[in-house]
Design an enzyme around this catalytic site. Structure first.
Site, short mmCIF file in Angstrom:
data_model
loop_
_atom_site.label_atom_id
_atom_site.label_comp_id
_atom_site.label_asym_id
_atom_site.label_seq_id
_atom_site.Cartn_x
_atom_site.Cartn_y
_atom_site.Cartn_z
N ARG A 131 47.74 57.51 47.37
CA ARG A 131 47.36 58.63 46.53
C ARG A 131 46.49 58.02 45.34
O ARG A 131 45.60 58.88 45.03
CB ARG A 131 48.48 59.42 45.14
CG ARG A 131 49.79 60.10 46.02
CD ARG A 131 50.66 60.23 44.98
NE ARG A 131 51.52 59.32 44.87
CZ ARG A 131 52.76 59.16 44.25
NH1 ARG A 131 52.76 59.90 43.90
NH2 ARG A 131 53.73 58.16 44.40
N LYS A 189 22.18 33.56 31.60
CA LYS A 189 22.87 33.34 32.35
C LYS A 189 22.92 31.28 32.26
O LYS A 189 21.84 30.87 32.83
CB LYS A 189 22.00 33.53 33.20
CG LYS A 189 23.20 33.37 34.64
CD LYS A 189 22.39 32.95 36.00
CE LYS A 189 23.00 31.52 36.59
NZ LYS A 189 22.58 31.04 37.92
N TYR A 243 13.87 35.57 30.72
CA TYR A 243 15.27 35.21 31.30
C TYR A 243 15.35 33.65 31.45
O TYR A 243 14.70 32.78 31.29
CB TYR A 243 15.21 35.44 33.18
CG TYR A 243 15.92 34.66 33.36
CD1 TYR A 243 16.93 35.33 33.26
CD2 TYR A 243 15.43 34.04 34.98
CE1 TYR A 243 18.45 34.82 34.36
CE2 TYR A 243 16.35 33.18 35.49
CZ TYR A 243 18.19 33.89 35.00
OH TYR A 243 19.16 33.43 36.08
N TYR A 285 14.91 29.53 40.37
CA TYR A 285 15.33 29.02 41.73
C TYR A 285 14.29 29.22 42.81
O TYR A 285 13.49 29.80 42.37
CB TYR A 285 15.86 30.60 41.12
CG TYR A 285 16.80 30.42 42.72
CD1 TYR A 285 17.47 29.80 43.74
CD2 TYR A 285 16.18 31.85 43.90
CE1 TYR A 285 17.79 30.46 44.95
CE2 TYR A 285 17.07 32.82 45.34
CZ TYR A 285 17.59 31.37 45.56
OH TYR A 285 18.22 31.09 46.97
C1 UD1 Z 1 58.77 57.00 40.26
C2 UD1 Z 1 60.45 57.94 40.57
C3 UD1 Z 1 60.27 59.02 39.58
C4 UD1 Z 1 59.49 58.70 38.07
C5 UD1 Z 1 58.69 57.50 38.48
C6 UD1 Z 1 57.63 57.05 37.42
C7 UD1 Z 1 61.85 57.28 42.25
C8 UD1 Z 1 62.25 57.41 43.88
N1 UD1 Z 1 60.74 58.27 41.64
O1 UD1 Z 1 58.58 58.14 41.12
O2 UD1 Z 1 61.50 59.51 39.36
O3 UD1 Z 1 60.09 59.47 37.37
O4 UD1 Z 1 58.62 56.39 39.25
O5 UD1 Z 1 56.05 56.62 37.16
O6 UD1 Z 1 61.79 56.05 42.17
N2 UD1 Z 1 57.55 51.48 45.97
C9 UD1 Z 1 57.88 50.36 46.83
N3 UD1 Z 1 58.62 50.42 48.41
C10 UD1 Z 1 58.46 51.82 48.47
C11 UD1 Z 1 58.18 53.11 47.61
C12 UD1 Z 1 58.25 52.58 46.65
O7 UD1 Z 1 58.04 48.82 46.63
O8 UD1 Z 1 58.91 51.80 49.79
C13 UD1 Z 1 57.02 50.95 44.82
C14 UD1 Z 1 55.71 51.18 44.73
O9 UD1 Z 1 54.96 50.27 44.63
C15 UD1 Z 1 55.86 52.06 43.46
C16 UD1 Z 1 56.56 51.12 42.42
O10 UD1 Z 1 57.92 51.41 43.32
O11 UD1 Z 1 55.32 50.74 42.03
C17 UD1 Z 1 57.47 54.16 42.21
O12 UD1 Z 1 56.74 54.75 43.38
P1 UD1 Z 1 56.13 55.44 44.03
O13 UD1 Z 1 55.46 56.17 44.59
O14 UD1 Z 1 55.26 55.06 42.16
O15 UD1 Z 1 57.22 56.30 42.69
P2 UD1 Z 1 56.69 58.27 42.01
O16 UD1 Z 1 56.90 58.40 43.36
O17 UD1 Z 1 55.85 57.71 40.91
CA CA Z 2 54.81 55.42 40.10
#
Ligand code: UD1
Ligand code: CA
Length: 436
Positions: A17, A331, A346, A367
């Site tokens: 996103r 610099k 400069y 330079y």
């Molecule tokens: C998530 C929560 C949501 C909450 C929101 C808060 C879940 C399912 N949803 O949604 O309820 O309100 O955060 O900001 O948890 N990540 C991994 N591996 C994966 C998927 C994600 O490490 O397979 C990590 C991402 O890098 C991120 C975090 O988990 O740092 C959250 O994932 P993200 O996709 O941002 O969740 P949200 O849709 O924001």
């Molecule tokens: Ca998130």
């Protein structure tokens, strides 16, 4: 007590996103990446055992983590937040203390809040939420009697979407119990992911209270896209500037000023509108930074005045009471106390002594097309306007360089040097060129 707590930070998501080639958690606000904001605050809150779940961008993210020991867990496929936590099972599944789960995209969480969450989690689970005026995109927290659920926005009915109590992604509680319940999570039909938030369907079987802790949204918000990053950045700027204001710094039209997280600013400093203070800036007391100036990686000692419209960068040090005026770039240089460089200059790779005067338009030619060379100017030196000082060069103490000179040989102490074509006068000669 803290040593009995491990923290697990999820940062393996693809961050699609963000619409950026850069891993999401490496996007910066206030001059520091999201992941470093969280890591620094974990360390400051006393956490020592830090685990971080990373995906394909593992190498790039690890390279950017400075001075903090983290244990890396690799999530091969990004199958959802529950899967991300499951991948930590082989490392901490048997751990008998508390586990604090944080998401890598919540850069504004404060160390005090981390401490509070851990402190309030005693033989219980803490689910951390916030109330939002615009809850779209967040999981919503529902509490009925003792039953708690978190419903993802994508899975929420119209009624549930109206709920403004949002889940932050933070859960703290007995580690073993979290991993046990995690095993029970099934793939979500709508999203095709293993959603961590489904853990609340199973966690209540563990006979330990689940407490909802709430903190302000401006600490817990999640960053999923650049617009949200920009919003978080704005909030962070507000926080940074408020701190400086509290410490006796005057900011004129503060909304127009941008200050990196690590700026150190002394008392009675005044910063005028449209100033940018980048990485590693130190302004000692009573400095005035005039409008439209761009400063980074610079130490400015007390009572200096810089700008309007100057650029100072790359390991520069200004002594006390130095004056840097408009359209001056400096610099990698060291400028002595009471020296003035007031207009259109400069100065690069130079050392300038005390009480020197560098005239308007003077340039260090540092330079030569291959190498950067040094210019060394002594104390009490007067350099007239519009001089070119061709480095490497030394201009001795109390020497004088006449305006308009191109100086390519060293000038010794007390000497006068002039290097420009001699002026000629032809008496009445004007009429040779012009008839009227
Ligand atoms: C998530 C929560 C949501 C909450 C929101 C808060 C879940 C399912 N949803 O949604 O309820 O309100 O955060 O900001 O948890 N990540 C991994 N591996 C994966 C998927 C994600 O490490 O397979 C990590 C991402 O890098 C991120 C975090 O988990 O740092 C959250 O994932 P993200 O996709 O941002 O969740 P949200 O849709 O924001
Ligand atoms: Ca998130």
């Amino acid at each position: 007590m803290k040593n009995n707590t491990k923290v697990l930070i999820l940062a393996a998501g693809k961050g699609t996103r963000m619409k950026s080639a850069k891993p999401k958690v490496l996007h910066e606000l206030g001059g520091k990446s999201m992941i470093m904001h969280i890591l620094d605050n974990c360390v400051l809150s006393g956490l020592k055992d830090i685990y971080i779940v990373l995906g394909e961008d593992k190498g790039q993210i690890l390279n950017s983590i400075k001075n903090i020991k983290v244990k890396v867990i690799y999530q091969k496929k990004q199958l959802g937040t529950a899967d991300a936590i499951s991948s930590a099972k082989e490392y901490i599944g048997k751990f008998s203390g508390k586990l604090l789960i944080l998401y890598g995209d919540m850069p504004l969480i404060k160390k005090e809040t981390i401490k509070k969450i851990i402190k309030k989690t005693n033989n219980s689970f803490s689910l951390v939420g916030f109330v939002s005026k615009n809850p779209k995109g967040y999981g919503r927290i529902i509490k009925e009697n003792s039953q708690i659920a978190v419903i993802e926005d994508k899975n929420a009915s119209k009624e549930i979407k109206k709920i403004n109590l949002c889940y932050s992604g933070i859960l703290c509680g007995p580690s073993k119990e979290i991993f046990k319940s995690l095993n029970k999570i099934k793939k979500d039909k709508n999203t095709g992911e293993y959603l961590f938030t489904n853990i609340f369907n199973y966690l209540h079987y563990v006979e330990k209270p689940i407490n909802i802790l709430t903190f302000p949204e401006n600490e817990l918000l999640g960053v999923n896209n650049i617009k949200q990053l920009s919003h978080a950045d704005k909030l962070l700027q507000k926080r940074i500037k408020l701190n400086h204001l509290k410490n006796g710094v005057t900011l004129l039209c503060p909304d127009s000023i941008y200050i990196y997280f690590n700026a150190k600013i002394g008392k009675d400093v005044v910063i005028e509108p449209n100033v940018f203070l980048g990485n590693n800036v130190v302004l000692k007391s009573n400095v005035r930074v005039k409008s439209n100036s761009y400063i980074e990686d610079t130490y400015i000692n007390s009572f200096c005045e810089v700008g309007p419209t100057c650029r100072i960068r790359s390991n520069t040090q200004l002594g006390k009471n130095v004056k840097i005026g408009n359209f001056v770039e400096i610099k990698n240089s060291k400028i002595g106390n009471n020296t003035k460089i007031n207009h259109l200059s400069y100065i690069g790779d130079s050392i300038i002594g005390t009480k020197a005067n560098i005239g308007a338009g003077t340039i260090t030619c540092n330079y030569d097309g291959r190498n950067k060379n040094k210019t060394i100017i002594g104390n009490n030196v007067f350099i007239g306007s519009n001089c070119s000082l061709i480095a490497p060069i030394k201009i001795g103490d109390k020497s004088f360089v006449a305006a308009g000179s191109t100086i390519s040989s060293n000038v010794n102490k007390n000497d006068f040097s002039i290097a420009r074509a001699k002026q000629q006068i032809i008496k009445g000669g004007r009429n040779r060129f012009l008839k009227v």
